[in-house]
Design a protein around this motif. Structure first.
Motif, PDB file in Angstrom:
ATOM      1  N   VAL A 102       0.832  -1.222   0.000  1.00 11.38           N
ATOM      2  CA  VAL A 102       0.000   0.000   0.000  1.00 11.38           C
ATOM      3  C   VAL A 102       0.857   1.259   0.000  1.00 11.38           C
ATOM      4  O   VAL A 102       0.372   2.344  -0.315  1.00 11.38           O
ATOM      5  CB  VAL A 102      -0.965   0.032   1.204  1.00 11.38           C
ATOM      6  N   GLY A 103       2.159   1.141   0.383  1.00 11.04           N
ATOM      7  CA  GLY A 103       3.023   2.322   0.406  1.00 11.04           C
ATOM      8  C   GLY A 103       4.171   2.124   1.370  1.00 11.04           C
ATOM      9  O   GLY A 103       4.513   0.999   1.742  1.00 11.04           O
ATOM     10  N   PHE A 104       4.789   3.241   1.774  1.00 10.01           N
ATOM     11  CA  PHE A 104       5.847   3.166   2.794  1.00 10.01           C
ATOM     12  C   PHE A 104       5.820   4.412   3.667  1.00 10.01           C
ATOM     13  O   PHE A 104       5.320   5.462   3.284  1.00 10.01           O
ATOM     14  CB  PHE A 104       7.237   2.981   2.159  1.00 10.01           C
ATOM     15  N   SER A 105       6.337   4.251   4.914  1.00 11.32           N
ATOM     16  CA  SER A 105       6.542   5.379   5.829  1.00 11.32           C
ATOM     17  C   SER A 105       8.034   5.471   6.112  1.00 11.32           C
ATOM     18  O   SER A 105       8.671   4.469   6.448  1.00 11.32           O
ATOM     19  CB  SER A 105       5.768   5.180   7.138  1.00 11.32           C
ATOM     20  N   LEU A 106       8.609   6.669   5.941  1.00 12.73           N
ATOM     21  CA  LEU A 106      10.024   6.880   6.255  1.00 12.73           C
ATOM     22  C   LEU A 106      10.082   7.597   7.590  1.00 12.73           C
ATOM     23  O   LEU A 106       9.728   8.776   7.694  1.00 12.73           O
ATOM     24  CB  LEU A 106      10.707   7.686   5.160  1.00 12.73           C
ATOM     25  N   HIS A 107      10.516   6.886   8.644  1.00 10.51           N
ATOM     26  CA  HIS A 107      10.461   7.367  10.032  1.00 10.51           C
ATOM     27  C   HIS A 107      11.809   7.946  10.462  1.00 10.51           C
ATOM     28  O   HIS A 107      12.864   7.449  10.094  1.00 10.51           O
ATOM     29  CB  HIS A 107      10.057   6.193  10.940  1.00 10.51           C
ATOM     30  N   THR A 108      11.771   9.017  11.259  1.00  5.03           N
ATOM     31  CA  THR A 108      13.012   9.647  11.722  1.00  5.03           C
ATOM     32  C   THR A 108      13.795   8.730  12.661  1.00  5.03           C
ATOM     33  O   THR A 108      15.010   8.811  12.755  1.00  5.03           O
ATOM     34  CB  THR A 108      12.709  10.959  12.453  1.00  5.03           C
ATOM     35  N   LYS A 109      13.100   7.823  13.351  1.00  9.10           N
ATOM     36  CA  LYS A 109      13.772   6.941  14.309  1.00  9.10           C
ATOM     37  C   LYS A 109      13.858   5.508  13.793  1.00  9.10           C
ATOM     38  O   LYS A 109      14.905   4.862  13.860  1.00  9.10           O
ATOM     39  CB  LYS A 109      13.023   6.967  15.643  1.00  9.10           C
ATOM     40  N   TYR A 110      12.721   4.982  13.228  1.00  9.23           N
ATOM     41  CA  TYR A 110      12.663   3.575  12.854  1.00  9.23           C
ATOM     42  C   TYR A 110      12.993   3.326  11.378  1.00  9.23           C
ATOM     43  O   TYR A 110      12.804   2.234  10.868  1.00  9.23           O
ATOM     44  CB  TYR A 110      11.279   3.017  13.176  1.00  9.23           C
ATOM     45  N   LYS A 111      13.448   4.387  10.685  1.00 16.50           N
ATOM     46  CA  LYS A 111      13.854   4.274   9.277  1.00 16.50           C
ATOM     47  C   LYS A 111      12.675   3.891   8.373  1.00 16.50           C
ATOM     48  O   LYS A 111      11.572   4.380   8.539  1.00 16.50           O
ATOM     49  CB  LYS A 111      15.030   3.306   9.136  1.00 16.50           C
ATOM     50  N   CYS A 112      12.880   2.946   7.479  1.00 17.24           N
ATOM     51  CA  CYS A 112      11.918   2.683   6.403  1.00 17.24           C
ATOM     52  C   CYS A 112      10.989   1.510   6.729  1.00 17.24           C
ATOM     53  O   CYS A 112      11.448   0.432   7.088  1.00 17.24           O
ATOM     54  CB  CYS A 112      12.687   2.395   5.105  1.00 17.24           C
ATOM     55  N   HIS A 113       9.642   1.744   6.609  1.00 19.39           N
ATOM     56  CA  HIS A 113       8.639   0.696   6.758  1.00 19.39           C
ATOM     57  C   HIS A 113       7.976   0.445   5.406  1.00 19.39           C
ATOM     58  O   HIS A 113       7.316   1.336   4.869  1.00 19.39           O
ATOM     59  CB  HIS A 113       7.537   1.117   7.746  1.00 19.39           C
ATOM     60  N   CYS A 114       8.109  -0.746   4.831  1.00 25.19           N
ATOM     61  CA  CYS A 114       7.353  -1.121   3.641  1.00 25.19           C
ATOM     62  C   CYS A 114       6.029  -1.700   4.133  1.00 25.19           C
ATOM     63  O   CYS A 114       6.011  -2.702   4.840  1.00 25.19           O
ATOM     64  CB  CYS A 114       8.120  -2.155   2.808  1.00 25.19           C
ATOM     65  N   GLU A 115       4.896  -1.067   3.775  1.00 23.74           N
ATOM     66  CA  GLU A 115       3.616  -1.352   4.427  1.00 23.74           C
ATOM     67  C   GLU A 115       2.665  -2.114   3.500  1.00 23.74           C
ATOM     68  O   GLU A 115       2.568  -1.819   2.300  1.00 23.74           O
ATOM     69  CB  GLU A 115       2.998  -0.041   4.913  1.00 23.74           C
ATOM     70  N   TYR A 116       1.916  -3.092   4.091  1.00 23.31           N
ATOM     71  CA  TYR A 116       1.089  -4.007   3.324  1.00 23.31           C
ATOM     72  C   TYR A 116      -0.326  -4.079   3.888  1.00 23.31           C
ATOM     73  O   TYR A 116      -0.548  -3.938   5.088  1.00 23.31           O
ATOM     74  CB  TYR A 116       1.713  -5.413   3.310  1.00 23.31           C
TER      75      TYR A 116
END
Length: 325
Positions: A102-116
């Motif tokens: 569905v997309g991704f979130s680029l987090h300042t602390k947890y880095k990159c989340h590939c989201e499903y």
């Protein structure tokens, strides 16, 4: 305007051109034989249609904060050790499972989340975090500054496409051009003397009237059949929004042209050009175009366009050729 030129008299003139004789001597030209060596040319062409490197991969910026579904739930995701937008987007594409991405979130602390989207694929054993259970597509993002949310335009369909034209090799064999000899014989040309007399003439007075007609054309958008309805996203007569297809265009003419190019014109009610979500090609609710092809199917508005939301976040243009018949 009317312009009057008075009558004028041009006096008689006599011109005499004396006789001339021109002799061109014979000439001989020899071109020696030449050999053109063989040549080989290899061309490789890769064509990708992009706006930016991230958008070229099929991602659309949604806002600050982690991505949420339409019920404000977070998505199950896979952690990737990337800290840049392009690195995160590229890694999510490389992981596969693109029909469920569905997309991704680029987090300042947890880095990159590939989201499903929640479901049996990808399997929970492969994911890094499975406590969100959000169902795609992305409906918005948390309103904070700890992350950036980008949705995947091709959710439910698969990967964006890049067209690569395979390398081609062309070999031109060596050729020999034989020697040639050209002889131009001598020529003599005599032009006899000529006398030309132009009698006096009188040019009568003339009056010229000029009429200028200026036609102002409609705009390029109106020429494609669209009618401006007002500010805000388009609504039907019951104030419902329309199901739509996202297009990565930011100008009126680009949005209008893309909506025409997508087809399904019998069901097209118009478009909304949004300051944040860019271009929405909007369709009346029904089996066509299919929900799997659309980007957002939560409006269910029925055409034609009945008005628009009263805000400055978008511009609404209806499609004049839409008909309920």
């Amino acid at each position: 305007t009317t312009t009057t030129v008075p009558a004028t008299t041009v006096p008689a003139t006599t011109t005499t051109v004396p006789a001339t004789t021109t002799t061109v001597p014979a000439t001989t030209t020899t071109v020696p034989a030449t050999t053109v060596p063989a040549t080989t040319t290899t061309t490789t062409t890769t064509t990708t249609t992009t706006e930016s490197a991230v958008e070229a991969l099929g991602f659309i910026y949604e806002g600050t904060g982690k991505c949420l579904d339409s019920n404000s739930k977070r998505f199950n995701h896979k952690w990737v050790g990337q800290t840049t937008l392009e690195g995160c987007a590229t890694s999510c594409i490389a992981l596969g499972h693109l029909k469920f991405l569905v997309g991704f979130s680029l987090h300042t602390k947890y880095k990159c989340h590939c989201e499903y989207t929640n479901g049996p694929n990808p399997p929970a054993s492969w994911l890094s975090w499975t406590f969100g259970n959000g169902v795609g597509p992305v409906g918005g993002s948390e309103v904070n500054n700890d992350a950036l949310c980008w949705s995947y335009e091709f959710f439910g369909q698969g990967p964006a496409t890049t067209t690569t034209v395979p390398a081609t090799t062309t070999t031109v064999p060596a050729t020999t051009v034989p020697a040639t000899t050209t002889t131009v014989p001598a020529t003599t040309t005599t032009v006899p003397a000529t006398t030309t007399t132009v009698p006096a003439t009188t040019v009568p007075a003339t009056t010229t009237t000029t009429t200028t007609t200026t036609t102002t054309t409609e705009s390029a958008v109106e020429a494609l059949g669209f009618i401006y309805e007002g500010t805000g996203k388009c609504l039907d007569s019951n104030s419902k929004r329309f199901n739509h297809k996202w297009v990565g265009q930011t100008t009126l003419e680009g949005c209008a042209t893309s909506c025409i190019a997508l087809g399904h014109l019998k069901f097209l009610v118009g478009f909304s050009l949004h300051t944040k979500y860019k271009c929405h090609c909007e369709y009346t609710n029904g089996p066509n175009p299919p929900a799997s092809w659309l980007s957002w199917t939560f409006g269910n508005g029925v055409g034609p366009v009945g008005g628009s939301e009263v805000n400055n976040s978008a511009l609404c243009w209806s499609y004049g050729s839409f008909s309920t018949d």
